[in-house]
Design a protein around this motif. Structure first.
Motif, short mmCIF file in Angstrom:
data_model
loop_
_atom_site.label_atom_id
_atom_site.label_comp_id
_atom_site.label_asym_id
_atom_site.label_seq_id
_atom_site.Cartn_x
_atom_site.Cartn_y
_atom_site.Cartn_z
N TYR A 68 0.86 -1.18 0.00
CA TYR A 68 0.00 0.00 0.00
C TYR A 68 0.90 1.23 0.00
CZ TYR A 68 -4.70 -1.89 1.00
OH TYR A 68 -5.93 -2.51 0.93
N LEU A 69 0.45 2.28 -0.67
CA LEU A 69 1.17 3.55 -0.67
C LEU A 69 0.19 4.65 -0.28
CD1 LEU A 69 3.62 5.35 -1.27
CD2 LEU A 69 2.88 5.39 -3.68
N PHE A 70 0.41 5.24 0.91
CA PHE A 70 -0.41 6.36 1.38
C PHE A 70 0.34 7.65 1.09
CE2 PHE A 70 -2.36 2.95 3.70
CZ PHE A 70 -3.66 3.34 3.94
N LEU A 71 -0.34 8.60 0.45
CA LEU A 71 0.25 9.90 0.16
C LEU A 71 -0.33 10.95 1.10
CD1 LEU A 71 0.13 9.89 -3.74
CD2 LEU A 71 1.97 9.09 -2.23
N ALA A 72 0.52 11.88 1.54
CA ALA A 72 0.08 12.93 2.45
C ALA A 72 0.43 14.29 1.88
CB ALA A 72 0.72 12.76 3.83
N SER A 73 -0.50 15.24 2.02
CA SER A 73 -0.26 16.63 1.66
C SER A 73 0.59 17.28 2.74
CB SER A 73 -1.60 17.36 1.54
OG SER A 73 -2.26 17.38 2.79
N PRO A 74 1.10 18.49 2.49
CA PRO A 74 1.88 19.17 3.55
C PRO A 74 1.11 19.31 4.85
CG PRO A 74 2.22 20.26 1.45
CD PRO A 74 1.16 19.23 1.22
N GLU A 75 -0.21 19.52 4.77
CA GLU A 75 -1.01 19.69 5.99
C GLU A 75 -1.10 18.40 6.81
OE1 GLU A 75 -1.92 22.64 2.95
OE2 GLU A 75 -2.00 20.43 2.93
N ASN A 76 -1.00 17.24 6.15
CA ASN A 76 -1.17 15.96 6.84
C ASN A 76 0.12 15.19 7.00
OD1 ASN A 76 -4.01 16.30 7.05
ND2 ASN A 76 -4.25 15.65 4.92
N ALA A 77 1.24 15.79 6.63
CA ALA A 77 2.51 15.07 6.67
C ALA A 77 2.91 14.65 8.08
CB ALA A 77 3.61 15.93 6.04
N ALA A 78 2.77 15.57 9.03
CA ALA A 78 3.19 15.26 10.41
C ALA A 78 2.37 14.10 10.97
CB ALA A 78 3.05 16.50 11.29
N SER A 79 1.08 14.08 10.66
CA SER A 79 0.22 13.00 11.15
C SER A 79 0.64 11.67 10.56
CB SER A 79 -1.24 13.30 10.80
OG SER A 79 -2.08 12.23 11.17
N LEU A 80 0.94 11.64 9.26
CA LEU A 80 1.37 10.39 8.63
C LEU A 80 2.69 9.92 9.22
CD1 LEU A 80 0.88 8.22 6.48
CD2 LEU A 80 2.14 9.65 4.87
N GLU A 81 3.61 10.84 9.45
CA GLU A 81 4.91 10.46 10.01
C GLU A 81 4.76 9.90 11.43
OE1 GLU A 81 7.14 14.03 9.66
OE2 GLU A 81 7.46 13.82 7.50
N PHE A 242 3.83 -3.45 -13.32
CA PHE A 242 3.69 -4.55 -12.36
C PHE A 242 3.99 -4.13 -10.93
CE2 PHE A 242 5.22 -8.41 -10.21
CZ PHE A 242 4.11 -9.23 -10.41
N SER A 243 4.84 -3.13 -10.74
CA SER A 243 5.20 -2.70 -9.39
C SER A 243 4.18 -1.77 -8.76
CB SER A 243 6.57 -2.00 -9.41
OG SER A 243 6.49 -0.80 -10.19
N CYS A 244 3.07 -1.54 -9.43
CA CYS A 244 2.05 -0.61 -8.92
C CYS A 244 1.47 -1.10 -7.60
CB CYS A 244 0.94 -0.48 -9.96
SG CYS A 244 -0.47 0.53 -9.42
N PRO A 245 1.52 -0.28 -6.55
CA PRO A 245 0.91 -0.66 -5.27
C PRO A 245 -0.57 -0.29 -5.26
CG PRO A 245 1.95 1.45 -5.04
CD PRO A 245 2.17 1.04 -6.48
N ALA A 253 -9.12 9.20 -2.91
CA ALA A 253 -9.30 8.27 -4.02
C ALA A 253 -8.20 7.20 -3.95
CB ALA A 253 -9.25 9.00 -5.34
N TYR A 254 -8.53 6.00 -4.43
CA TYR A 254 -7.55 4.92 -4.40
C TYR A 254 -7.66 4.10 -5.68
CZ TYR A 254 -11.29 1.53 -3.56
OH TYR A 254 -12.41 0.76 -3.71
N PHE A 255 -6.59 3.36 -5.99
CA PHE A 255 -6.64 2.41 -7.09
C PHE A 255 -5.55 1.36 -6.88
CE2 PHE A 255 -3.21 5.06 -8.62
CZ PHE A 255 -2.39 4.19 -9.35
N ARG A 256 -5.71 0.25 -7.57
CA ARG A 256 -4.68 -0.78 -7.60
C ARG A 256 -4.70 -1.45 -8.97
NH1 ARG A 256 -6.58 -5.98 -7.73
NH2 ARG A 256 -8.38 -6.63 -6.49
N ARG A 257 -3.61 -2.12 -9.25
CA ARG A 257 -3.52 -2.91 -10.47
C ARG A 257 -4.47 -4.11 -10.38
NH1 ARG A 257 -0.43 -7.13 -10.88
NH2 ARG A 257 0.82 -6.54 -9.07
N ASP A 258 -5.03 -4.53 -11.51
CA ASP A 258 -5.88 -5.71 -11.57
C ASP A 258 -5.34 -6.62 -12.67
OD1 ASP A 258 -8.00 -7.47 -11.09
OD2 ASP A 258 -9.32 -6.46 -12.51
N GLY A 259 -4.44 -7.51 -12.29
CA GLY A 259 -3.76 -8.32 -13.29
C GLY A 259 -2.56 -7.57 -13.84
N ILE A 260 -2.12 -7.97 -15.03
CA ILE A 260 -0.89 -7.38 -15.60
C ILE A 260 -1.12 -6.87 -17.02
CG2 ILE A 260 0.67 -8.76 -14.17
CD1 ILE A 260 0.99 -10.68 -16.53
N ALA A 261 -2.36 -6.65 -17.39
CA ALA A 261 -2.66 -6.26 -18.78
C ALA A 261 -3.21 -4.85 -18.88
CB ALA A 261 -3.65 -7.26 -19.39
#
Length: 391
Positions: A68-81, A242-245, A253-261
């Motif tokens: 999983y890859l969670f992204l944080a904006s500058p406002e939420n960076a401290a909370s994620l860390e 293929f390396s997509c988390p 919003a979220y997404f993930r790979r579904d197969g390799i095509a």
């Protein structure tokens, strides 16, 4: 011990399990959720030791360890860390990546508005929910569990059987019979029981509310309600490889790979005030066009030219009190156990919750994981337990 499972949808076509995206992650902000995920990861890694049936082939849940890859904006960076610090203290393998590091590892990503990302290095990814569900069913059947196609419509209780201690301030009761409505039947089938476990997902709150238990004993009510969530699929041949988390954007919003095509799955929980009607599982395809696609295209420029494919809807068993599961014995119905309200992470925590409830039933207490904070007390005392890493 004789166990009866009552299931109103034996095809599981509307079950949240099979309609989910099948993710498992360690990146939570509550120690209890992290520890449940750690157990579930071990459970899935050694699934044949737990769910294997003699003479059956090995179980392949098709686990994709892409993280999983969670992204944080500058406002939420401290909370994620701060959350990552807790996760590392719990033994989770997770990396903090700067925008430059993100761009190097995931060159398909736009990082201009990202301050930091947390990337799971171990025991995160997704698997096939249908395979896991069937593995549980086959194992239960092999151990002598009975199943029934029907719907629980109410309980018969008896306060006379329970003599609370003189110091008790609240009346308590026990369930003696469960009323089961069978398909094509005009009558209820009463089933005597020693204890009841409610694991009805999105409908757990309504089941308990209309159960026939004396009204005063159901207060406060179980704060679990159905919430409809959409999953969209699309094709983009130039999208992440293929390396997509499983990426969770700063926007939710979220997404993930579904197969390799070049196929992908994704979605987004609706903003407050825009919850869709949970009365059916119809899909509002405009929601993808208006809310999901623009956010994903800003994060992954290749998605500007994606081609939408299918879509479906499923239910979150949303705990509207604090968004976390409720696991434990009902405070005023002594033989009623509940495991519900996981608000989108029930599938990945199911092995741990099942074990915890089994320990409560057999030993009368949690033994492997201390989940007391997920019990009823926080509801009755009005003290919510928030999870910051909700998706």
């Amino acid at each position: 011990m004789r166990v009866l499972v009552v299931e109103r949808d034996p095809t599981y076509s509307r079950a949240s399990t099979v309609l989910s995206v099948g993710g498992i992650r360690q990146q939570f902000s509550l120690p209890e959720n992290i520890r449940m995920s750690r157990f579930s990861a071990s459970f899935l890694r050694n699934i044949d030791e737990y769910l294997g049936v003699p003479s059956d082939p090995p179980i392949d849940i098709q686990f994709q360890p892409s993280g999983y890859l969670f992204l944080a904006s500058p406002e939420n960076a401290a909370s994620l860390e701060a959350t990552v610090k807790l996760q590392r203290e719990e033994g989770v393998q997770v990396a903090l990546l700067s925008p430059k590091q993100l761009k190097v590892k995931f060159p398909w990503m736009e990082t201009e508005d990202v301050a930091v990302g947390s990337y799971g290095l171990e025991d995160e990814g997704w698997f096939d929910p249908w395979t896991l569900l069937n593995a549980f069913r086959r194992k239960a059947t092999s151990l002598g569990v009975h199943s029934c196609s029907g719907e629980v419509r109410g309980f018969v209780t008896s306060a006379e059987d329970v003599m609370p201690p003189p110091s008790a301030a609240l009346t308590t009761t026990r369930i003696k019979y469960v009323h089961i409505h069978m398909p094509d039947s005009l009558e209820y089938q009463p089933v005597a029981c020693a204890l009841v476990v409610i694991a009805a997902g999105a409908w757990a709150g309504r089941l308990l509310e209309g159960s026939g238990i004396p009204g005063g004993l159901c207060r406060p009510p179980l704060p679990v309600q159905p919430r409809k969530r959409y999953v969209f699929s699309w094709h983009c041949p130039d999208g992440p490889g293929f390396s997509c988390p499983l990426l969770v954007d700063t926007t939710g919003a979220y997404f993930r790979r579904d197969g390799i095509a070049g196929n992908y799955l994704g979605g987004m929980s609706p903003p407050e005030g825009l919850e869709p009607d949970p009365g059916d599982l119809s899909v509002d395809r405009d929601y993808f066009q208006e809310w999901v696609w623009p956010r994903l295209a800003r994060r992954v420029p290749a998605f500007e030219s994606l081609r939408p494919r299918g879509a479906w809807a499923g239910y979150y068993d949303m705990n509207v009190f604090d968004g976390n599961g409720i696991v434990g014995v009902h405070p005023r119905v002594q033989n009623l156990f509940v495991g519900a309200g996981f608000s989108g992470h029930g599938l990945q925590h199911a092995p741990a919750v099942g074990r915890a409830l089994a320990e409560l039933v057999i030993a009368g207490r949690f033994q492997s994981l201390d989940l007391r904070r997920l019990g009823w007390d926080r509801v009755t005392q009005g003290e919510p337990l928030r999870e910051a890493a909700a998706v």
